[in-house]
Every structure is written in structure tokens, then in C-alpha cells.
Design an enzyme around this catalytic site. Structure first.
Site, short mmCIF file in Angstrom:
data_model
loop_
_atom_site.label_atom_id
_atom_site.label_comp_id
_atom_site.label_asym_id
_atom_site.label_seq_id
_atom_site.Cartn_x
_atom_site.Cartn_y
_atom_site.Cartn_z
N CYS A 1 -36.11 14.33 63.31
CA CYS A 1 -36.33 13.95 64.11
C CYS A 1 -36.25 12.51 64.84
O CYS A 1 -36.60 11.45 64.99
CB CYS A 1 -38.23 13.35 64.00
SG CYS A 1 -38.61 12.63 62.56
N ASP B 1 -41.30 18.49 48.69
CA ASP B 1 -41.62 16.83 48.93
C ASP B 1 -40.96 16.67 48.06
O ASP B 1 -41.47 16.48 46.89
CB ASP B 1 -42.34 16.93 49.91
CG ASP B 1 -41.67 15.48 50.78
OD1 ASP B 1 -41.75 16.10 52.11
OD2 ASP B 1 -41.68 14.71 50.11
N ASP C 1 -36.34 19.23 56.78
CA ASP C 1 -36.88 19.03 57.60
C ASP C 1 -36.45 17.22 57.16
O ASP C 1 -37.45 17.07 56.78
CB ASP C 1 -38.27 19.24 58.33
CG ASP C 1 -38.53 17.78 59.38
OD1 ASP C 1 -37.85 17.13 59.56
OD2 ASP C 1 -39.71 17.99 59.57
#
Length: 391
Positions: free
Chosen positions: A341, A249, A288
Site C-alpha cells: 500500500c 502473519d 502483502d
């Protein structure tokens, strides 16, 4: 705390949030300085604050002001509660209503105002979702359900439900994923339950679980979760196959709890920085990506009001950059998985279409949508592979 005292506390917290303070941090600070408040008070206060943030536009219209008092007055009027039972001349209660406050307030007028969406965003939502725009916006006005992911590498769904029930957590299967449960009673007991402590279940939205289930995973694959965040999808993948699994990340602090969670789940995850991640080629790379979070605004409603056109354009550029960065990390027969999302077309199909214009050697093998009006958060997943004659 009396109901009126809870409303006064919510007013003070909301004024801080409306001035720019993060909601979670503000609630945590309030709890630390308000030791007299019990767990039920804290839970009730959190519900008041988050309901007001989800329904900020409509409550401001009903209450006559976009302030903490205005939102709480609007909530009383929406719910049929006599405001004078809350705004009263009593200790710890909000001050009585002024004549101006009594005269202020109106019914929400436009669709965007009724459904609590910023005006600039409503046309984009309609363009993205068409006849589902209103149902999705309505779903985002309510509290999100609590979903659990069963660690299928450790036990089955029925067995997990039985162990949870021993601690007063009652669940039903959720159709979005074969490992998903929806908590119907006892949600606040999850984190102290034996099933959670022993790694049999994790908190994770069923739509997020469905993404992991849609990925073409098999034993022995080398997999990189490039935007791992807290590691929910990393652990969901680890439960589905024996993988050589890497997590990265851009903000490593987001992954600080991942080693502990992986140990509890009984899986192995290698945490890598960008340089280490680029040393390998992978059978599957999951991106993501950072996004508006519009599919999860009922969980983090302040994001709905802090998003603007400029921020959206920044996110779109970031997403495109991540796609370009990670495409070169995919092995010749591998899969590039792109997830958000978000419910906005610009971040989803349009982003993939633009990538394929830049990189014509990629084929879209699968595309999936999950929307909040169907019982999950809003998610999007695209699966891409290189064409046989691609680069």
C-alpha cells in the site's frame, strides 16, 4: 461541547501525539476519561485531530508553531475562521492568543510544505510519480472515502446496496472493483447495519479489493496469504473462488478477529504459523508486505511524519527477505503475488526488479498501480511466475 472546547481538546490530544503517542490510542484514552462527550463530539474531535495530522506542515506554517495550538490556529487561518471566536477567555476554550501568536505565521513556501510532505521524501515522491506527485500528495491531505466490499459469494452488489439503504447507509458502485461500493451517506451506521452484521459487506478500500480481483484465482487452488494482517484480502479472495485458503502473519495478534470475520462471511480459512506454512506448496502466495503505507496516509497520517530514511531502508530489506522466503513456497506452475500500500517506486517496481536480479528464473506477468488521486488508496501489485526452465 462548544466548538472552542472541541478545539481545546484537540490541542491537548495533538500535543500528546506530537510527543510520540499513537493517534488512535490517544483518542481512545481521551474518550474513556471524557464520558461527558457524546458521539458527535467524539466524531468532530477525531476529524479535527486527523485533519491537523494530514496537513501538519502547512498548518504549522500558518499557525507559527508545530504544536497543538499552532496547528489549530493554522486551521482557523486556513479556513477563514476568526481565531478570537475560538481562542477566547471562556470556560474549556483555548486561552486567548498572545501577541507573539498573533504576529507569527506565514504562508507555506515550498511544494513539500504546501503539500504536507517531509522534505527528504518529496524528491522520492516526484521520482516515483512524476507529474502525478502533486495530485497524489494533495489527495493525501484530505479525508479518505469509506468503501465496502460486497461478499459476492453471498449476494450481488445491487442487493447489498438495497439492504444497506434500509439502515440509512447509501452507496454507489465504485469502478475499481466489481464488488466495491462507496458510501455517500450514513458511513457511521455501517457497523450496526444488518448487511454488515450478516456478512454481506466488509469495510475495505476499493483499491485493496482490486488487488484481490486481479489475482488469478480459480476453484480448488491452494492459496497462502503470507502477510495476512487483519485478513481483508484473505476474505476477499475467499469470496471469489472455492479455495484451500491459509493465512499467516509474523504478528499473529493481527489476525485475532479473522476467525470471527470468516465465520460471519461464511468462508473457511486455516490460520497457520510459519512452520506450518512451509510444509506446503501453493498455487498462489500473496505477500502483502510491510511497507511505508504511503498510499494510505490519509487514513493513518502520523505514519507520514514518523517515516525516515533509515526506517525506509529497514522496510526495503524486510520486503526483499519476504520475497526470498516465499518464492520457495510457490508450486511449479504457481503465482507469487507481491503487494504494497505504497506509492514509492523503491518499494514497488524497483523491489521486484531487484528480486528478479537475485532470482532470474521468475517472469513478471502483470503489474498494477492504484493511486489516491483516482479515488482509492495507493496500492501496487506484481504477479510473478517461474519460467518453464526455472528452478
Amino acid at each position: 461541547m462548544t466548538p472552542a472546547a472541541r478545539v481545546q481538546a484537540a490541542i491537548e490530544i495533538l500535543d500528546e501525539i506530537l510527543a510520540g503517542a499513537p493517534a488512535e490510542r490517544t483518542l481512545t484514552r481521551w474518550a474513556r476519561r471524557s464520558r461527558y462527550a457524546g458521539s458527535k463530539d467524539r466524531a468532530a474531535l477525531r476529524d479535527l485531530v486527523f485533519d491537523a495530522l494530514r496537513c501538519r506542515r502547512s498548518l504549522a506554517a500558518l499557525g507559527g508553531a508545530e504544536t497543538g495550538r499552532g496547528l489549530m490556529l493554522g486551521a482557523c487561518r486556513r479556513d477563514g475562521v476568526d481565531p478570537d471566536t475560538i481562542f477566547q477567555n471562556a470556560r474549556y476554550a483555548p486561552a486567548p492568543l498572545t501577541s507573539a501568536e498573533r504576529a507569527a505565521g506565514r504562508q507555506p513556501e515550498t511544494a513539500a510544505e504546501r503539500l504536507d510532505i517531509p522534505d527528504w521524501l518529496w524528491p522520492r515522491l516526484v521520482a516515483s510519480l512524476h507529474d502525478r506527485a502533486a495530485p497524489v500528495a494533495q489527495a493525501l491531505r484530505s479525508r479518505a472515502p469509506v468503501h465496502l466490499r460486497v461478499n459476492v459469494a453471498r449476494c450481488g452488489r445491487d442487493a447489498a446496496m438495497a439492504v444497506l439503504a434500509e439502515d440509512g447507509v447509501h452507496c454507489i458502485p465504485h469502478p475499481a472493483s466489481s464488488a466495491a461500493l462507496e458510501v455517500v451517506r450514513g458511513s457511521r451506521r455501517v457497523s450496526s447495519s444488518r448487511a454488515y452484521r450478516d456478512g454481506l459487506v466488509e469495510l475495505q478500500d476499493a483499491g485493496s479489493q482490486a488487488i484481490a480481483e486481479a489475482l488469478p484465482l480459480r476453484d480448488g487452488m491452494r492459496v497462502l496469504d503470507y502477510c495476512a494482517g487483519g485478513g481483508g484480502k484473505t476474505l476477499a479472495m475467499a469470496a471469489r473462488a472455492r479455495l484451500d485458503l491459509f493465512a499467516h502473519d509474523a504478528a499473529p495478534s493481527r489476525m485475532k478477529n479473522l476467525p470471527q470475520r470468516a465465520e460471519r462471511a461464511g468462508v473457511s480459512v486455516k490460520i497457520v504459523d510459519a512452520a506450518e506454512a512451509r510444509r506446503h506448496r501453493y498455487d498462489l502466495v500473496l505477500c502483502d508486505v510491510p511497507c511505508t503505507g504511503s498510499g494510505a496516509w490519509r487514513r493513518a497520517p502520523e505514519g507520514k511524519w514518523r517515516l525516515g530514511p533509515d526506517r525506509l531502508q529497514t522496510l526495503l530489506r524486510t520486503q526483499a527477505g519476504i520475497l526470498d522466503e516465499t518464492a520457495v513456497l510457490v508450486a511449479p506452475d504457481g503465482t507469487l503475488a507481491y503487494a504494497t500500500c505504497s506509492v514509492l517506486q523503491e518499494e514497488n517496481h524497483a523491489q521486484i526488479a531487484a528480486f528478479r536480479q537475485r532470482e532470474p528464473g521468475w517472469t513478471l506477468r502483470g503489474e498494477y498501480h492504484w493511486l489516491p488521486d483516482a479515488g482509492t488508496d495507493g496500492f501496487y501489485l506484481a504477479l510473478l511466475t517461474r519460467q518453464p526452465d526455472g528452478p
